[in-house]
Design a protein around this motif. Sequence first.
Motif, PDB file in Angstrom:
ATOM      1  N   GLY A 551       0.819  -1.216   0.000  1.00 48.20           N
ATOM      2  CA  GLY A 551       0.000   0.000   0.000  1.00 48.20           C
ATOM      3  C   GLY A 551       0.851   1.263   0.000  1.00 48.20           C
ATOM      4  O   GLY A 551       0.559   2.228  -0.719  1.00 48.20           O
ATOM      5  N   LYS A 552       1.908   1.275   0.794  1.00 45.86           N
ATOM      6  CA  LYS A 552       2.809   2.436   0.840  1.00 45.86           C
ATOM      7  C   LYS A 552       3.461   2.659  -0.525  1.00 45.86           C
ATOM      8  O   LYS A 552       3.578   3.791  -1.000  1.00 45.86           O
ATOM      9  CB  LYS A 552       3.873   2.227   1.904  1.00 45.86           C
ATOM     10  N   ARG A 553       3.878   1.582  -1.149  1.00 44.77           N
ATOM     11  CA  ARG A 553       4.561   1.715  -2.434  1.00 44.77           C
ATOM     12  C   ARG A 553       3.586   2.077  -3.547  1.00 44.77           C
ATOM     13  O   ARG A 553       3.950   2.763  -4.510  1.00 44.77           O
ATOM     14  CB  ARG A 553       5.308   0.417  -2.757  1.00 44.77           C
ATOM     15  N   LEU A 555       1.049   4.057  -3.059  1.00 42.58           N
ATOM     16  CA  LEU A 555       0.866   5.492  -2.852  1.00 42.58           C
ATOM     17  C   LEU A 555       2.043   6.273  -3.433  1.00 42.58           C
ATOM     18  O   LEU A 555       1.870   7.303  -4.099  1.00 42.58           O
ATOM     19  CB  LEU A 555       0.715   5.792  -1.361  1.00 42.58           C
ATOM     20  N   ALA A 556       3.252   5.737  -3.226  1.00 38.13           N
ATOM     21  CA  ALA A 556       4.434   6.410  -3.774  1.00 38.13           C
ATOM     22  C   ALA A 556       4.402   6.419  -5.295  1.00 38.13           C
ATOM     23  O   ALA A 556       4.749   7.432  -5.943  1.00 38.13           O
ATOM     24  CB  ALA A 556       5.699   5.705  -3.286  1.00 38.13           C
ATOM     25  N   ALA A 557       3.964   5.305  -5.894  1.00 34.29           N
ATOM     26  CA  ALA A 557       3.865   5.242  -7.354  1.00 34.29           C
ATOM     27  C   ALA A 557       2.807   6.207  -7.863  1.00 34.29           C
ATOM     28  O   ALA A 557       2.973   6.862  -8.907  1.00 34.29           O
ATOM     29  CB  ALA A 557       3.535   3.822  -7.788  1.00 34.29           C
ATOM     30  N   GLN A 558       1.726   6.334  -7.121  1.00 36.33           N
ATOM     31  CA  GLN A 558       0.658   7.259  -7.513  1.00 36.33           C
ATOM     32  C   GLN A 558       1.159   8.702  -7.478  1.00 36.33           C
ATOM     33  O   GLN A 558       0.893   9.498  -8.389  1.00 36.33           O
ATOM     34  CB  GLN A 558      -0.527   7.068  -6.560  1.00 36.33           C
ATOM     35  N   GLN A 559       1.917   9.019  -6.438  1.00 36.57           N
ATOM     36  CA  GLN A 559       2.472  10.372  -6.333  1.00 36.57           C
ATOM     37  C   GLN A 559       3.478  10.638  -7.442  1.00 36.57           C
ATOM     38  O   GLN A 559       3.510  11.727  -8.025  1.00 36.57           O
ATOM     39  CB  GLN A 559       3.127  10.540  -4.956  1.00 36.57           C
ATOM     40  N   GLU A 620       4.193  -0.450 -12.710  1.00 37.05           N
ATOM     41  CA  GLU A 620       4.612  -0.792 -11.350  1.00 37.05           C
ATOM     42  C   GLU A 620       3.427  -0.707 -10.394  1.00 37.05           C
ATOM     43  O   GLU A 620       3.204  -1.608  -9.566  1.00 37.05           O
ATOM     44  CB  GLU A 620       5.711   0.162 -10.889  1.00 37.05           C
ATOM     45  N   TYR A 621       2.620   0.337 -10.518  1.00 36.14           N
ATOM     46  CA  TYR A 621       1.447   0.522  -9.659  1.00 36.14           C
ATOM     47  C   TYR A 621       0.463  -0.637  -9.833  1.00 36.14           C
ATOM     48  O   TYR A 621      -0.042  -1.206  -8.865  1.00 36.14           O
ATOM     49  CB  TYR A 621       0.768   1.848  -9.995  1.00 36.14           C
ATOM     50  N   ARG A 622       0.208  -0.990 -11.082  1.00 38.06           N
ATOM     51  CA  ARG A 622      -0.736  -2.075 -11.347  1.00 38.06           C
ATOM     52  C   ARG A 622      -0.249  -3.406 -10.785  1.00 38.06           C
ATOM     53  O   ARG A 622      -1.022  -4.200 -10.243  1.00 38.06           O
ATOM     54  CB  ARG A 622      -0.968  -2.216 -12.859  1.00 38.06           C
ATOM     55  N   GLY A 623       1.054  -3.668 -10.928  1.00 37.14           N
ATOM     56  CA  GLY A 623       1.605  -4.905 -10.394  1.00 37.14           C
ATOM     57  C   GLY A 623       1.440  -5.002  -8.892  1.00 37.14           C
ATOM     58  O   GLY A 623       1.059  -6.044  -8.354  1.00 37.14           O
ATOM     59  N   LEU A 624       1.713  -3.896  -8.197  1.00 35.69           N
ATOM     60  CA  LEU A 624       1.562  -3.864  -6.740  1.00 35.69           C
ATOM     61  C   LEU A 624       0.103  -4.030  -6.335  1.00 35.69           C
ATOM     62  O   LEU A 624      -0.224  -4.763  -5.390  1.00 35.69           O
ATOM     63  CB  LEU A 624       2.121  -2.548  -6.188  1.00 35.69           C
ATOM     64  N   ALA A 625      -0.785  -3.334  -7.064  1.00 37.22           N
ATOM     65  CA  ALA A 625      -2.214  -3.395  -6.741  1.00 37.22           C
ATOM     66  C   ALA A 625      -2.765  -4.807  -6.934  1.00 37.22           C
ATOM     67  O   ALA A 625      -3.579  -5.290  -6.139  1.00 37.22           O
ATOM     68  CB  ALA A 625      -2.982  -2.408  -7.614  1.00 37.22           C
ATOM     69  N   LYS A 626      -2.305  -5.486  -7.999  1.00 40.03           N
ATOM     70  CA  LYS A 626      -2.793  -6.837  -8.264  1.00 40.03           C
ATOM     71  C   LYS A 626      -2.332  -7.807  -7.176  1.00 40.03           C
ATOM     72  O   LYS A 626      -3.117  -8.653  -6.709  1.00 40.03           O
ATOM     73  CB  LYS A 626      -2.303  -7.307  -9.635  1.00 40.03           C
ATOM     74  N   LEU A 627      -1.081  -7.709  -6.765  1.00 39.18           N
ATOM     75  CA  LEU A 627      -0.592  -8.575  -5.692  1.00 39.18           C
ATOM     76  C   LEU A 627      -1.382  -8.357  -4.409  1.00 39.18           C
ATOM     77  O   LEU A 627      -1.733  -9.317  -3.708  1.00 39.18           O
ATOM     78  CB  LEU A 627       0.896  -8.321  -5.440  1.00 39.18           C
ATOM     79  N   ARG A 628      -1.659  -7.105  -4.132  1.00 32.51           N
ATOM     80  CA  ARG A 628      -2.363  -6.794  -2.884  1.00 32.51           C
ATOM     81  C   ARG A 628      -3.806  -7.299  -2.908  1.00 32.51           C
ATOM     82  O   ARG A 628      -4.250  -7.966  -1.970  1.00 32.51           O
ATOM     83  CB  ARG A 628      -2.336  -5.283  -2.637  1.00 32.51           C
ATOM     84  N   SER A 629      -4.535  -6.986  -3.989  1.00 31.25           N
ATOM     85  CA  SER A 629      -5.948  -7.374  -4.040  1.00 31.25           C
ATOM     86  C   SER A 629      -6.137  -8.873  -4.204  1.00 31.25           C
ATOM     87  O   SER A 629      -7.077  -9.454  -3.662  1.00 31.25           O
ATOM     88  CB  SER A 629      -6.645  -6.631  -5.188  1.00 31.25           C
ATOM     89  N   THR A 630      -5.245  -9.516  -4.965  1.00 29.45           N
ATOM     90  CA  THR A 630      -5.414 -10.942  -5.268  1.00 29.45           C
ATOM     91  C   THR A 630      -4.888 -11.839  -4.165  1.00 29.45           C
ATOM     92  O   THR A 630      -5.448 -12.917  -3.915  1.00 29.45           O
ATOM     93  CB  THR A 630      -4.707 -11.283  -6.590  1.00 29.45           C
ATOM     94  N   TYR A 631      -3.807 -11.412  -3.493  1.00 34.22           N
ATOM     95  CA  TYR A 631      -3.140 -12.316  -2.559  1.00 34.22           C
ATOM     96  C   TYR A 631      -3.025 -11.776  -1.133  1.00 34.22           C
ATOM     97  O   TYR A 631      -3.585 -12.352  -0.208  1.00 34.22           O
ATOM     98  CB  TYR A 631      -1.758 -12.691  -3.102  1.00 34.22           C
ATOM     99  N   THR A 632      -2.307 -10.693  -0.950  1.00 34.94           N
ATOM    100  CA  THR A 632      -1.991 -10.309   0.433  1.00 34.94           C
ATOM    101  C   THR A 632      -3.227  -9.869   1.218  1.00 34.94           C
ATOM    102  O   THR A 632      -3.306 -10.109   2.423  1.00 34.94           O
ATOM    103  CB  THR A 632      -0.924  -9.205   0.468  1.00 34.94           C
ATOM    104  N   ASP A 633      -4.188  -9.219   0.553  1.00 33.14           N
ATOM    105  CA  ASP A 633      -5.437  -8.855   1.232  1.00 33.14           C
ATOM    106  C   ASP A 633      -6.412 -10.027   1.293  1.00 33.14           C
ATOM    107  O   ASP A 633      -7.127 -10.219   2.283  1.00 33.14           O
ATOM    108  CB  ASP A 633      -6.118  -7.687   0.521  1.00 33.14           C
ATOM    109  N   LYS A 634      -6.443 -10.823   0.205  1.00 31.70           N
ATOM    110  CA  LYS A 634      -7.505 -11.812   0.048  1.00 31.70           C
ATOM    111  C   LYS A 634      -7.238 -13.133   0.757  1.00 31.70           C
ATOM    112  O   LYS A 634      -8.154 -13.742   1.333  1.00 31.70           O
ATOM    113  CB  LYS A 634      -7.747 -12.061  -1.440  1.00 31.70           C
ATOM    114  N   LEU A 635      -6.000 -13.594   0.716  1.00 34.45           N
ATOM    115  CA  LEU A 635      -5.712 -14.928   1.265  1.00 34.45           C
ATOM    116  C   LEU A 635      -6.089 -15.076   2.739  1.00 34.45           C
ATOM    117  O   LEU A 635      -6.667 -16.099   3.129  1.00 34.45           O
ATOM    118  CB  LEU A 635      -4.245 -15.288   1.048  1.00 34.45           C
ATOM    119  N   PRO A 636      -5.792 -14.086   3.608  1.00 31.11           N
ATOM    120  CA  PRO A 636      -6.203 -14.253   5.016  1.00 31.11           C
ATOM    121  C   PRO A 636      -7.703 -14.406   5.175  1.00 31.11           C
ATOM    122  O   PRO A 636      -8.177 -15.075   6.107  1.00 31.11           O
ATOM    123  CB  PRO A 636      -5.695 -12.962   5.679  1.00 31.11           C
TER     124      PRO A 636
END
Length: 919
Positions: A551-553, A555-559, A620-636
Motif C-alpha cells: 500500500g505504501k509503495r 501510494l508512492a507510485a501514484q504520487q 509498477e502501480y498495477r503490479g503492486l495493486a494486483k498482488l495486494r488485491s489478489t493475494y496479500t489482502d484476500k488470502l487471510p
Amino acid sequence: MKRLVLIDGSSYLYRAFHALPPLSNEAGEPTGALFGVVNMLRAHLKEQPDYIAFVVDAPGPTFRDALYPEYKANRKAMPDELRAQIEPMCEIVQALGFRILRVGGVEADDVIGTLATQGADDGIEVTISTGDKDFAQLVRPGIALVNTMSGSRYDSESSVVDKFGVKPEQIVDFLALMGDSIDNVPGVEKCGPKTAAKWLGEYGTLDAVIAHAGDIKGKIGDNLRAALDRLPLNRELVTIKVDVPLDYRPQDLVLQPRDTEALRRLYARYGFKQALRELEGPAAADEDAAKISVRGTAAGYARGSAATEAVDPALSAPGQYECILDDAQLQAWVAKLQAADAFAFDVETDSLDPMRAQLVGISFAVEPGHGAYLPMGHTYPGVPAQLQRDLVLAAVKPLFADPAKKKIAQHGKYDLHVLRRHGVEVQGYADDTMLESFVYNATATRHDMDSLAKRYLGYETIKYEQVTGKGAKAISFTQVALDDATCYAAEDADVTLRLHRALAPKLAAEPALERVYREIEMPLVPVLERIEANGVLIDADELRRQSADLGKRMLAAQQKATELAGRSFSLDSPKQLGQLLFDELKLPALVKTPSGQPSTNEEALEAIADQHELPRVILEYRGLAKLRSTYTDKLPEMVNPDTGRVHTSYHQAGAATGRLASNDPNLQNIPIRTDDGRRIRDAFIAPPGRRIVSFDYSQIELRIMAHLSEDAGLLRAFESGADIHRATAAEVFGKPLDEVSGNERRAAKAINFGLMYGMSAFGLARNLGIARGEAQDYIALYFSRYPGVRDFMERTRQQARDRGYVETVFGRRLYLENINARNQGLRAGAERAAINAPMQGTAADIIKRAMVDVDGWLAAHRDRALMVLQVHDELVFEVDEAFVDVLRTEVPARMAAAAQLRVPLVVDSGVGENWGQAH
C-alpha cells in the motif's frame, strides 16, 4: 500385433433389451435391443480389428443340460418383444460383414473361450466383448474383457481382483461357491461375493475350501457343509470350455465386405437414422473406406467441430423419478443399489465450497430414465418429514465404501469432499462424465452437465436457477420444495448415468484416449481431493505486513505518476489514462482494442515504456495493486475457520492441454519472477516440527522437445548434464562452453523457450532488444545446428493440418479448430498451438502420473507428509522434520520415473520453513 474381437451376441441382446426403454419404429415393431446391439457393433467396427465374430447360442440342449437337467430350468420364456428382434439382428450382423458363429451341444461362452485361447496362444490380442462376469476366468496376458455398454475393461489380474476380489484362475471356484440364480446353479446359501472371495483368499482353491469346511464357524459354515456334495458339479457347470472342436481358427474370422443395400433397407426400416446417415456419407461410396482409420484423417477433427453428437433416442427420453421419504423406500433403493454393478450419484448441498458445504440430499440412478432423490436437509415451513441424516448415511455408507461397486458422477471430486466430511468415504469411484467428455474432446464443448446433456444426449436439463431462482431472490437448496428438488436432483444422477452410457463407447473406440482417461485422469481424482482437503497453512500476519508495504509503495507510485503527468488523475481509469498518454503526452498508440481505440493494457504500456517514464510507473502501480488485491489482502480472508488452512480447488477439465487450473484461490499464478511475488510464497508455512519441501521438474518442456524431435544435438546437450541454455549457445555460436557470454546464453534461452510458443523473429527481437534481422539470423543459425527441431515443427504442423489435432506422448488429443482456417492470423495461432500443445500437454500428463504414484507411496506415511500444492511442474509438501530426507529420496525418483523419455527427467528440490525458502 493382430487383434481379434469376439462378441457375446446373446449377452448383449438381453442386456440391451433390459437396459433400454421399449423403443419401436414407425410400424410399431420393437427396436430397443436391436438399437443397442447395432450401436455396439458399429463401435467395434471403428476399432478395425483384424478378425471379428458374433457368437450366439445354438438351439437345443448342451452338455450342461446332460450334467444337470435343472440347468437354466427357471429361466422365463423369451419375451415376444425380444424374440421379434432376433431375426433382424442377425440380418444386420451379416450385412455388416460379421461371421455369426453357432455350435450345437455347447454354449456361445464355450465357442468364445476356445477361440480366445487359440488366438492368445497364436500371439493375437483378443478382446471378448461381453457383459457376462463368467468370462473373467479367461483373462490372461493377451485376453481382455470389454463391456461397451458400461465401459468396463478387465485386461489384467489386478483389474479382475479389483472387481471380484479374486484372481482370474479363481473365478471358476468363486462362481461355484456363489452359484448362479440366472442359470439355476445353486451355490452355498448366503454365500455372496465377499464371502466367496474371503474363503478363496484364505484357502486358495475350491478343493481347499471343501477340505477346511469343518473349520468354518457359524451358520455360513453349516451352509457350506450342506452344499459340499454339489460344489464339484457347480464347478463343472460354470467352467467355460476352451477345447471345443471347431471347423475354423481365429485367423479365419476376417470381416467380410458389407452389404450396403441390405443395410440401407434395414436401417431405414428400423429408424436407425444416424447409422443410415453414416452409410449414405462419403465413406459409403467406397467400400475400402471402412478400412481407413480416423486417426490418420481429418475425420477426427470433423467430430470436434460438430455442434451436437449423434443422439441415442434411448438416452434422451424424459425420466421418471421418486422421492425417498420413508424407511421402506430407503431399504428398497439400498437393495437396488446393492444389486447393481454400478450406480450414478450426485449430492445436493447449501454451498459451492466443498470444504464448508452441508449435505442436503443425495440422488441415485442405476438405469437410464429412472432415479431417486433422498432428501435429508430441506428446512422450509411445511416440508414433509424426511429421514434423519445419520440413519440415511449409515444405510448408504457401506455402498459407497465398497470398492467393487462402481460409482459414476459428474465432476465427482466435489461430491467426494462433501461425503468425506460427512463421514462417508467413497471407494470404487470409477467414472466421471466431465472427464470422459474432456478426454474425448477437450474443445468440443464446455464440460458442465447442462452442456454435455445437450451435446451428447440432445437433452435439455433442469437448470439450478430454475429451482432456486437468481440474484437477490435466489434461495438456498434447503428451501427448495421437495417436488422440485426431486425433479432436479434425481435428473442429475440419471443424466450422469446416461452421459456415461453415451461417452464410454466413444472412449472405448479410441484406445489411446481411453488409456489417458483410465490411467491418468481418473486415478488423479482422489489424489486431488486429498491435496485440496489437506490445504496449506499461511501466515496471515506476514501477509498483512506485506499488504501494508504494498500500500505504501502504491501510494508512492501514484504520487510519482502525478508528478510526471503534471496533474492528478486516476491510475485505475483506462479512459483518463488514455487521454493523458495519447492526447496530452502524444505518445504513439501501438496497441489497439478490438474496437480500434488506443489500448492501455499491459502490452500497450510495455510497448511505449522506453519513450516515457510514466507508462513504467503505471505498470509498477498495477503490479503492486494486483498482488495486494489478489493475494496479500484476500488470502487471510480465505482461511477455513474449521481447518485454519487455505484450500484451493484444482480443475482437471480446464486447459485443453490437460494442465490443472487452481481456483478459489488461484495459487498457480503467484508471480515468481519478482521479489514481491516471491515474498508472497514466504507466507505459505509449515507448522512447528514440520518443513515445506518443494520438488520441481527442470526444463521439462525442453526435454520433451528433445524427445519428440529426436534432434541429435539437443539430445546430446541434455545427456551431458550441462546448463542447457549455455550448451545451446555453445552449439549455435560455435564456442566452447566456458567462452559463452551472458548475452549469448540469454539469446539461446529466449530461442529455446520461444520456439515452443511459436515466437517469431519480431518477438525474439523485442525480447532481446535487438534488430529483427539479427533475431532472424539467430533463429536460422539455431535451426542449422538443430535441424531435427525444425523438421519436428514442420512435421507437427502438417500432421495437425491433416488430422485436425495433435497428440501428447501419452495419447491425449488436442483439437485445433483453426488449423486450416482461411484467416492467416487464426491459422498462425493454431500452428503455434500445434507446436506447443504436445509439449505442454505431455508435461501435464507426466506430473499427473507422478502425483498418482507419489500419492500411492504416501498412503503409508500420511501422518508424516502431506502433498499440499501442485503448481505447473512443481509439487509442494508439508513434512515432519525427521522425514524430510526420506521424502527427498523417494519423490524425485518417482517423479523422474513418470515417463521414459530419450533424455533423463531431472527433479530439483528445496526445503525450508516456508514455500519461498523451499522453492
